[in-house]
Write a protein that holds these residues in place. Structure first.
Motif, short mmCIF file in Angstrom:
data_model
loop_
_atom_site.label_atom_id
_atom_site.label_comp_id
_atom_site.label_asym_id
_atom_site.label_seq_id
_atom_site.Cartn_x
_atom_site.Cartn_y
_atom_site.Cartn_z
N GLN A 285 44.01 50.09 39.09
CA GLN A 285 44.63 49.32 40.12
C GLN A 285 44.07 49.43 41.64
O GLN A 285 43.78 48.62 42.48
CB GLN A 285 46.06 49.92 40.35
N LEU A 286 43.42 50.76 41.81
CA LEU A 286 42.45 50.87 43.07
C LEU A 286 41.23 50.03 42.94
O LEU A 286 40.95 49.50 44.12
CB LEU A 286 42.13 52.48 43.22
N CYS B 229 47.51 47.86 32.77
CA CYS B 229 46.63 47.48 33.82
C CYS B 229 45.55 46.04 33.52
O CYS B 229 45.10 45.74 34.26
CB CYS B 229 45.63 48.50 34.24
N LYS B 230 45.80 45.64 32.30
CA LYS B 230 44.78 44.60 31.85
C LYS B 230 45.07 43.34 32.94
O LYS B 230 44.13 42.73 33.04
CB LYS B 230 45.07 44.36 30.23
N PRO B 231 46.33 42.84 33.09
CA PRO B 231 46.43 41.68 33.95
C PRO B 231 45.45 42.01 35.15
O PRO B 231 45.02 41.17 35.74
CB PRO B 231 47.96 41.52 33.94
N GLU B 232 45.80 42.98 35.93
CA GLU B 232 45.39 43.25 37.19
C GLU B 232 43.55 43.19 37.12
O GLU B 232 42.97 42.83 37.93
CB GLU B 232 45.78 44.51 37.58
N VAL B 233 43.20 44.00 36.09
CA VAL B 233 41.60 43.96 35.73
C VAL B 233 41.21 42.46 35.87
O VAL B 233 40.17 42.09 36.44
CB VAL B 233 41.33 44.80 34.63
N LEU B 234 41.80 41.61 34.83
CA LEU B 234 41.48 40.21 34.73
C LEU B 234 41.55 39.62 36.01
O LEU B 234 40.85 38.76 36.29
CB LEU B 234 42.32 39.74 33.50
#
Length: 193
Positions: A121-122, A140-145
């Motif tokens: 996230q950071l 956290c996969k959606p945020e990484v992508l």
């Protein structure tokens, strides 16, 4: 002695801060933990996340973790690498511009960064993962992508690590042996095979 900076906050994941801080200290690194709004000698509360068969992890109160540095006095040039533990701390630390600036400075200088679990996230908020292959806690996969990162599917046991240049990532604390071994390797350290 190489110095490593740890970015932490209240409810950082207990194992993800305690174990790396102690293990990296044991193999000769000078580890410095900082938190916005707190000074050396203050503590942050930790949370213990466990995998107990539910659809997500459970959370319990962990230990107090003592800080030994001051974010306001932090100079990236004084450190060889950055460690970002997960837990709940990253969700609000990503709102602190000073924290994001430190992450951007490490990434921009090409210094090694080790991130585990929700630390993604950071990294996403700092906009430093575009085109980088990485692992994180699966939620956290959606945020990484969305941040342009390339998702590297973690092992079923969440005990894998991913290396892309000087970025070393892992999905959760079960990955500590692989994650820390790869981070030490990227730092130029030597460990027994």
């Amino acid at each position: 002695m190489k110095r490593l900076l740890f970015l932490v906050g209240d409810y950082v994941e207990d194992y993800e801060v305690m174990v790396p801080f102690q293990a990296l200290s044991m193999v000769g690194y000078d580890c410095v933990a900082v938190c916005p709004g707190k000074k050396s000698g203050d503590t942050v509360a930790t949370a213990i996340h466990d995998f107990e068969g539910a659809q997500t992890y459970s959370e319990k109160r962990g230990h107090n973790f003592r800080l030994n540095g001051d974010l306001d006095a932090t100079r990236v040039e004084d450190f060889a690498g950055l460690v970002i533990p997960g837990g709940r701390a990253p969700e609000y630390l990503r709102l602190d511009e000073r924290v994001l600036a430190v992450i951007r400075d490490f990434a921009g200088s090409g210094k090694p960064i080790a991130a585990v679990c929700h630390a993604a996230q950071l990294l996403a908020a700092a906009d430093v993962i575009r085109g980088k292959r990485m692992q994180a806690y699966p939620a956290c996969k959606p945020e990484v992508l969305a941040a342009g990162g390339v998702w590297d599917e973690p092992s079923t046991g969440l005990d894998s690590a991913c290396v892309d240049g000087v970025l070393v990532t892992a999905p959760a604390w079960p990955a500590h042996p692989a994650w820390l071994r790869e981070f030490v390797r990227v730092l130029g350290g030597k460990l027994q095979p």
